[in-house]
Design an enzyme around this catalytic site. Sequence first.
Site, PDB file in Angstrom:
ATOM      1  CG  ASP A  36      -2.185   0.692   0.919  1.00 35.92           C
ATOM      2  OD1 ASP A  36      -2.109   1.931   0.791  1.00 35.92           O
ATOM      3  OD2 ASP A  36      -3.167   0.158   1.170  1.00 35.92           O
ATOM      4  CE1 TYR A 159     -13.971   2.433  -8.168  1.00 34.51           C
ATOM      5  CE2 TYR A 159     -16.008   1.711  -8.861  1.00 34.51           C
ATOM      6  CZ  TYR A 159     -14.886   1.669  -8.107  1.00 34.51           C
ATOM      7  OH  TYR A 159     -15.043   0.585  -7.091  1.00 34.51           O
ATOM      8  CB  THR A 194     -14.566   0.291   2.134  1.00 31.44           C
ATOM      9  OG1 THR A 194     -14.762   1.193   0.996  1.00 31.44           O
ATOM     10  CG2 THR A 194     -15.213  -1.389   1.740  1.00 31.44           C
TER      11      THR A 194
END
Length: 260
Positions: A36, A159, A194
């Site tokens: 990450d 997206y 999330t």
Amino acid sequence: MRLEGKVAFITGASSGIGRATALLFAREGARIAVVDMDEPGGQQTVALIGENGGDAAFFKADVTSPDEISSAVRATVERFGALHLLYNNAGVGSRRSDVVTTIDTASEEEWGRIIGINLTGVFLCSKYAVPEIKRSGGGAVVNTASIAGMVSLGSLYAYSASKAGVSQITKNMAMELAKEGIRVNAVAPGFVDTPLTRGVRSGRSAKDGEEAIAGFAARTPIGRAGQPEEIANAVLFLCSDDASFVTGHTLVVDGGYTTQ
């Protein structure tokens, strides 16, 4: 212990679905490369795995950088001795959650950023990880697609395009790599609770985030947003021998949204 003896390279593992998957894979016996850009979050994932007796290491890498990803893959093999599983999970949405984008107002910079992370990132991680998976005797790749790549969700141009591309690259890789003993699949989440869907990184307040989740729940037949652990369970299935005859598939996990 469905992943005992395996080494997994998981991108976007500092929070959300990536972290939930890293924790689950570790409980199932895998050793985890937590990858990450968010170092504090990634180190926290490593610490959580360690608290439960697992083995993990953090590697800071930008999935749009060939040099950083190739270095992270090499470091993973040096640390763990092999690589068997790749979960291409890193992804982003728009930086602004309060702007409705039209095709003539869409930002070229945002298009490039989202396509770069969500789609080019899958390409680059696969390009550098797959040779190591081959050398380790085969394994599995799972990519995070989305229902946004299957149905229209409004103005999510970049997206949606990126996630449709993820499903297609999954099919291409599956056909190519089957003979190498590597299965390639994707998981397509619906609305999952999330930081990304709450808009934490795009400026939403906590209240606005709660309202966003409630709005997602109202649009989902099951009547709620999904949890990261529920997507992690699907990824585990696709990476495990339970899915030994499954490749080239995008598994929809959306609470029934795409049935409408």
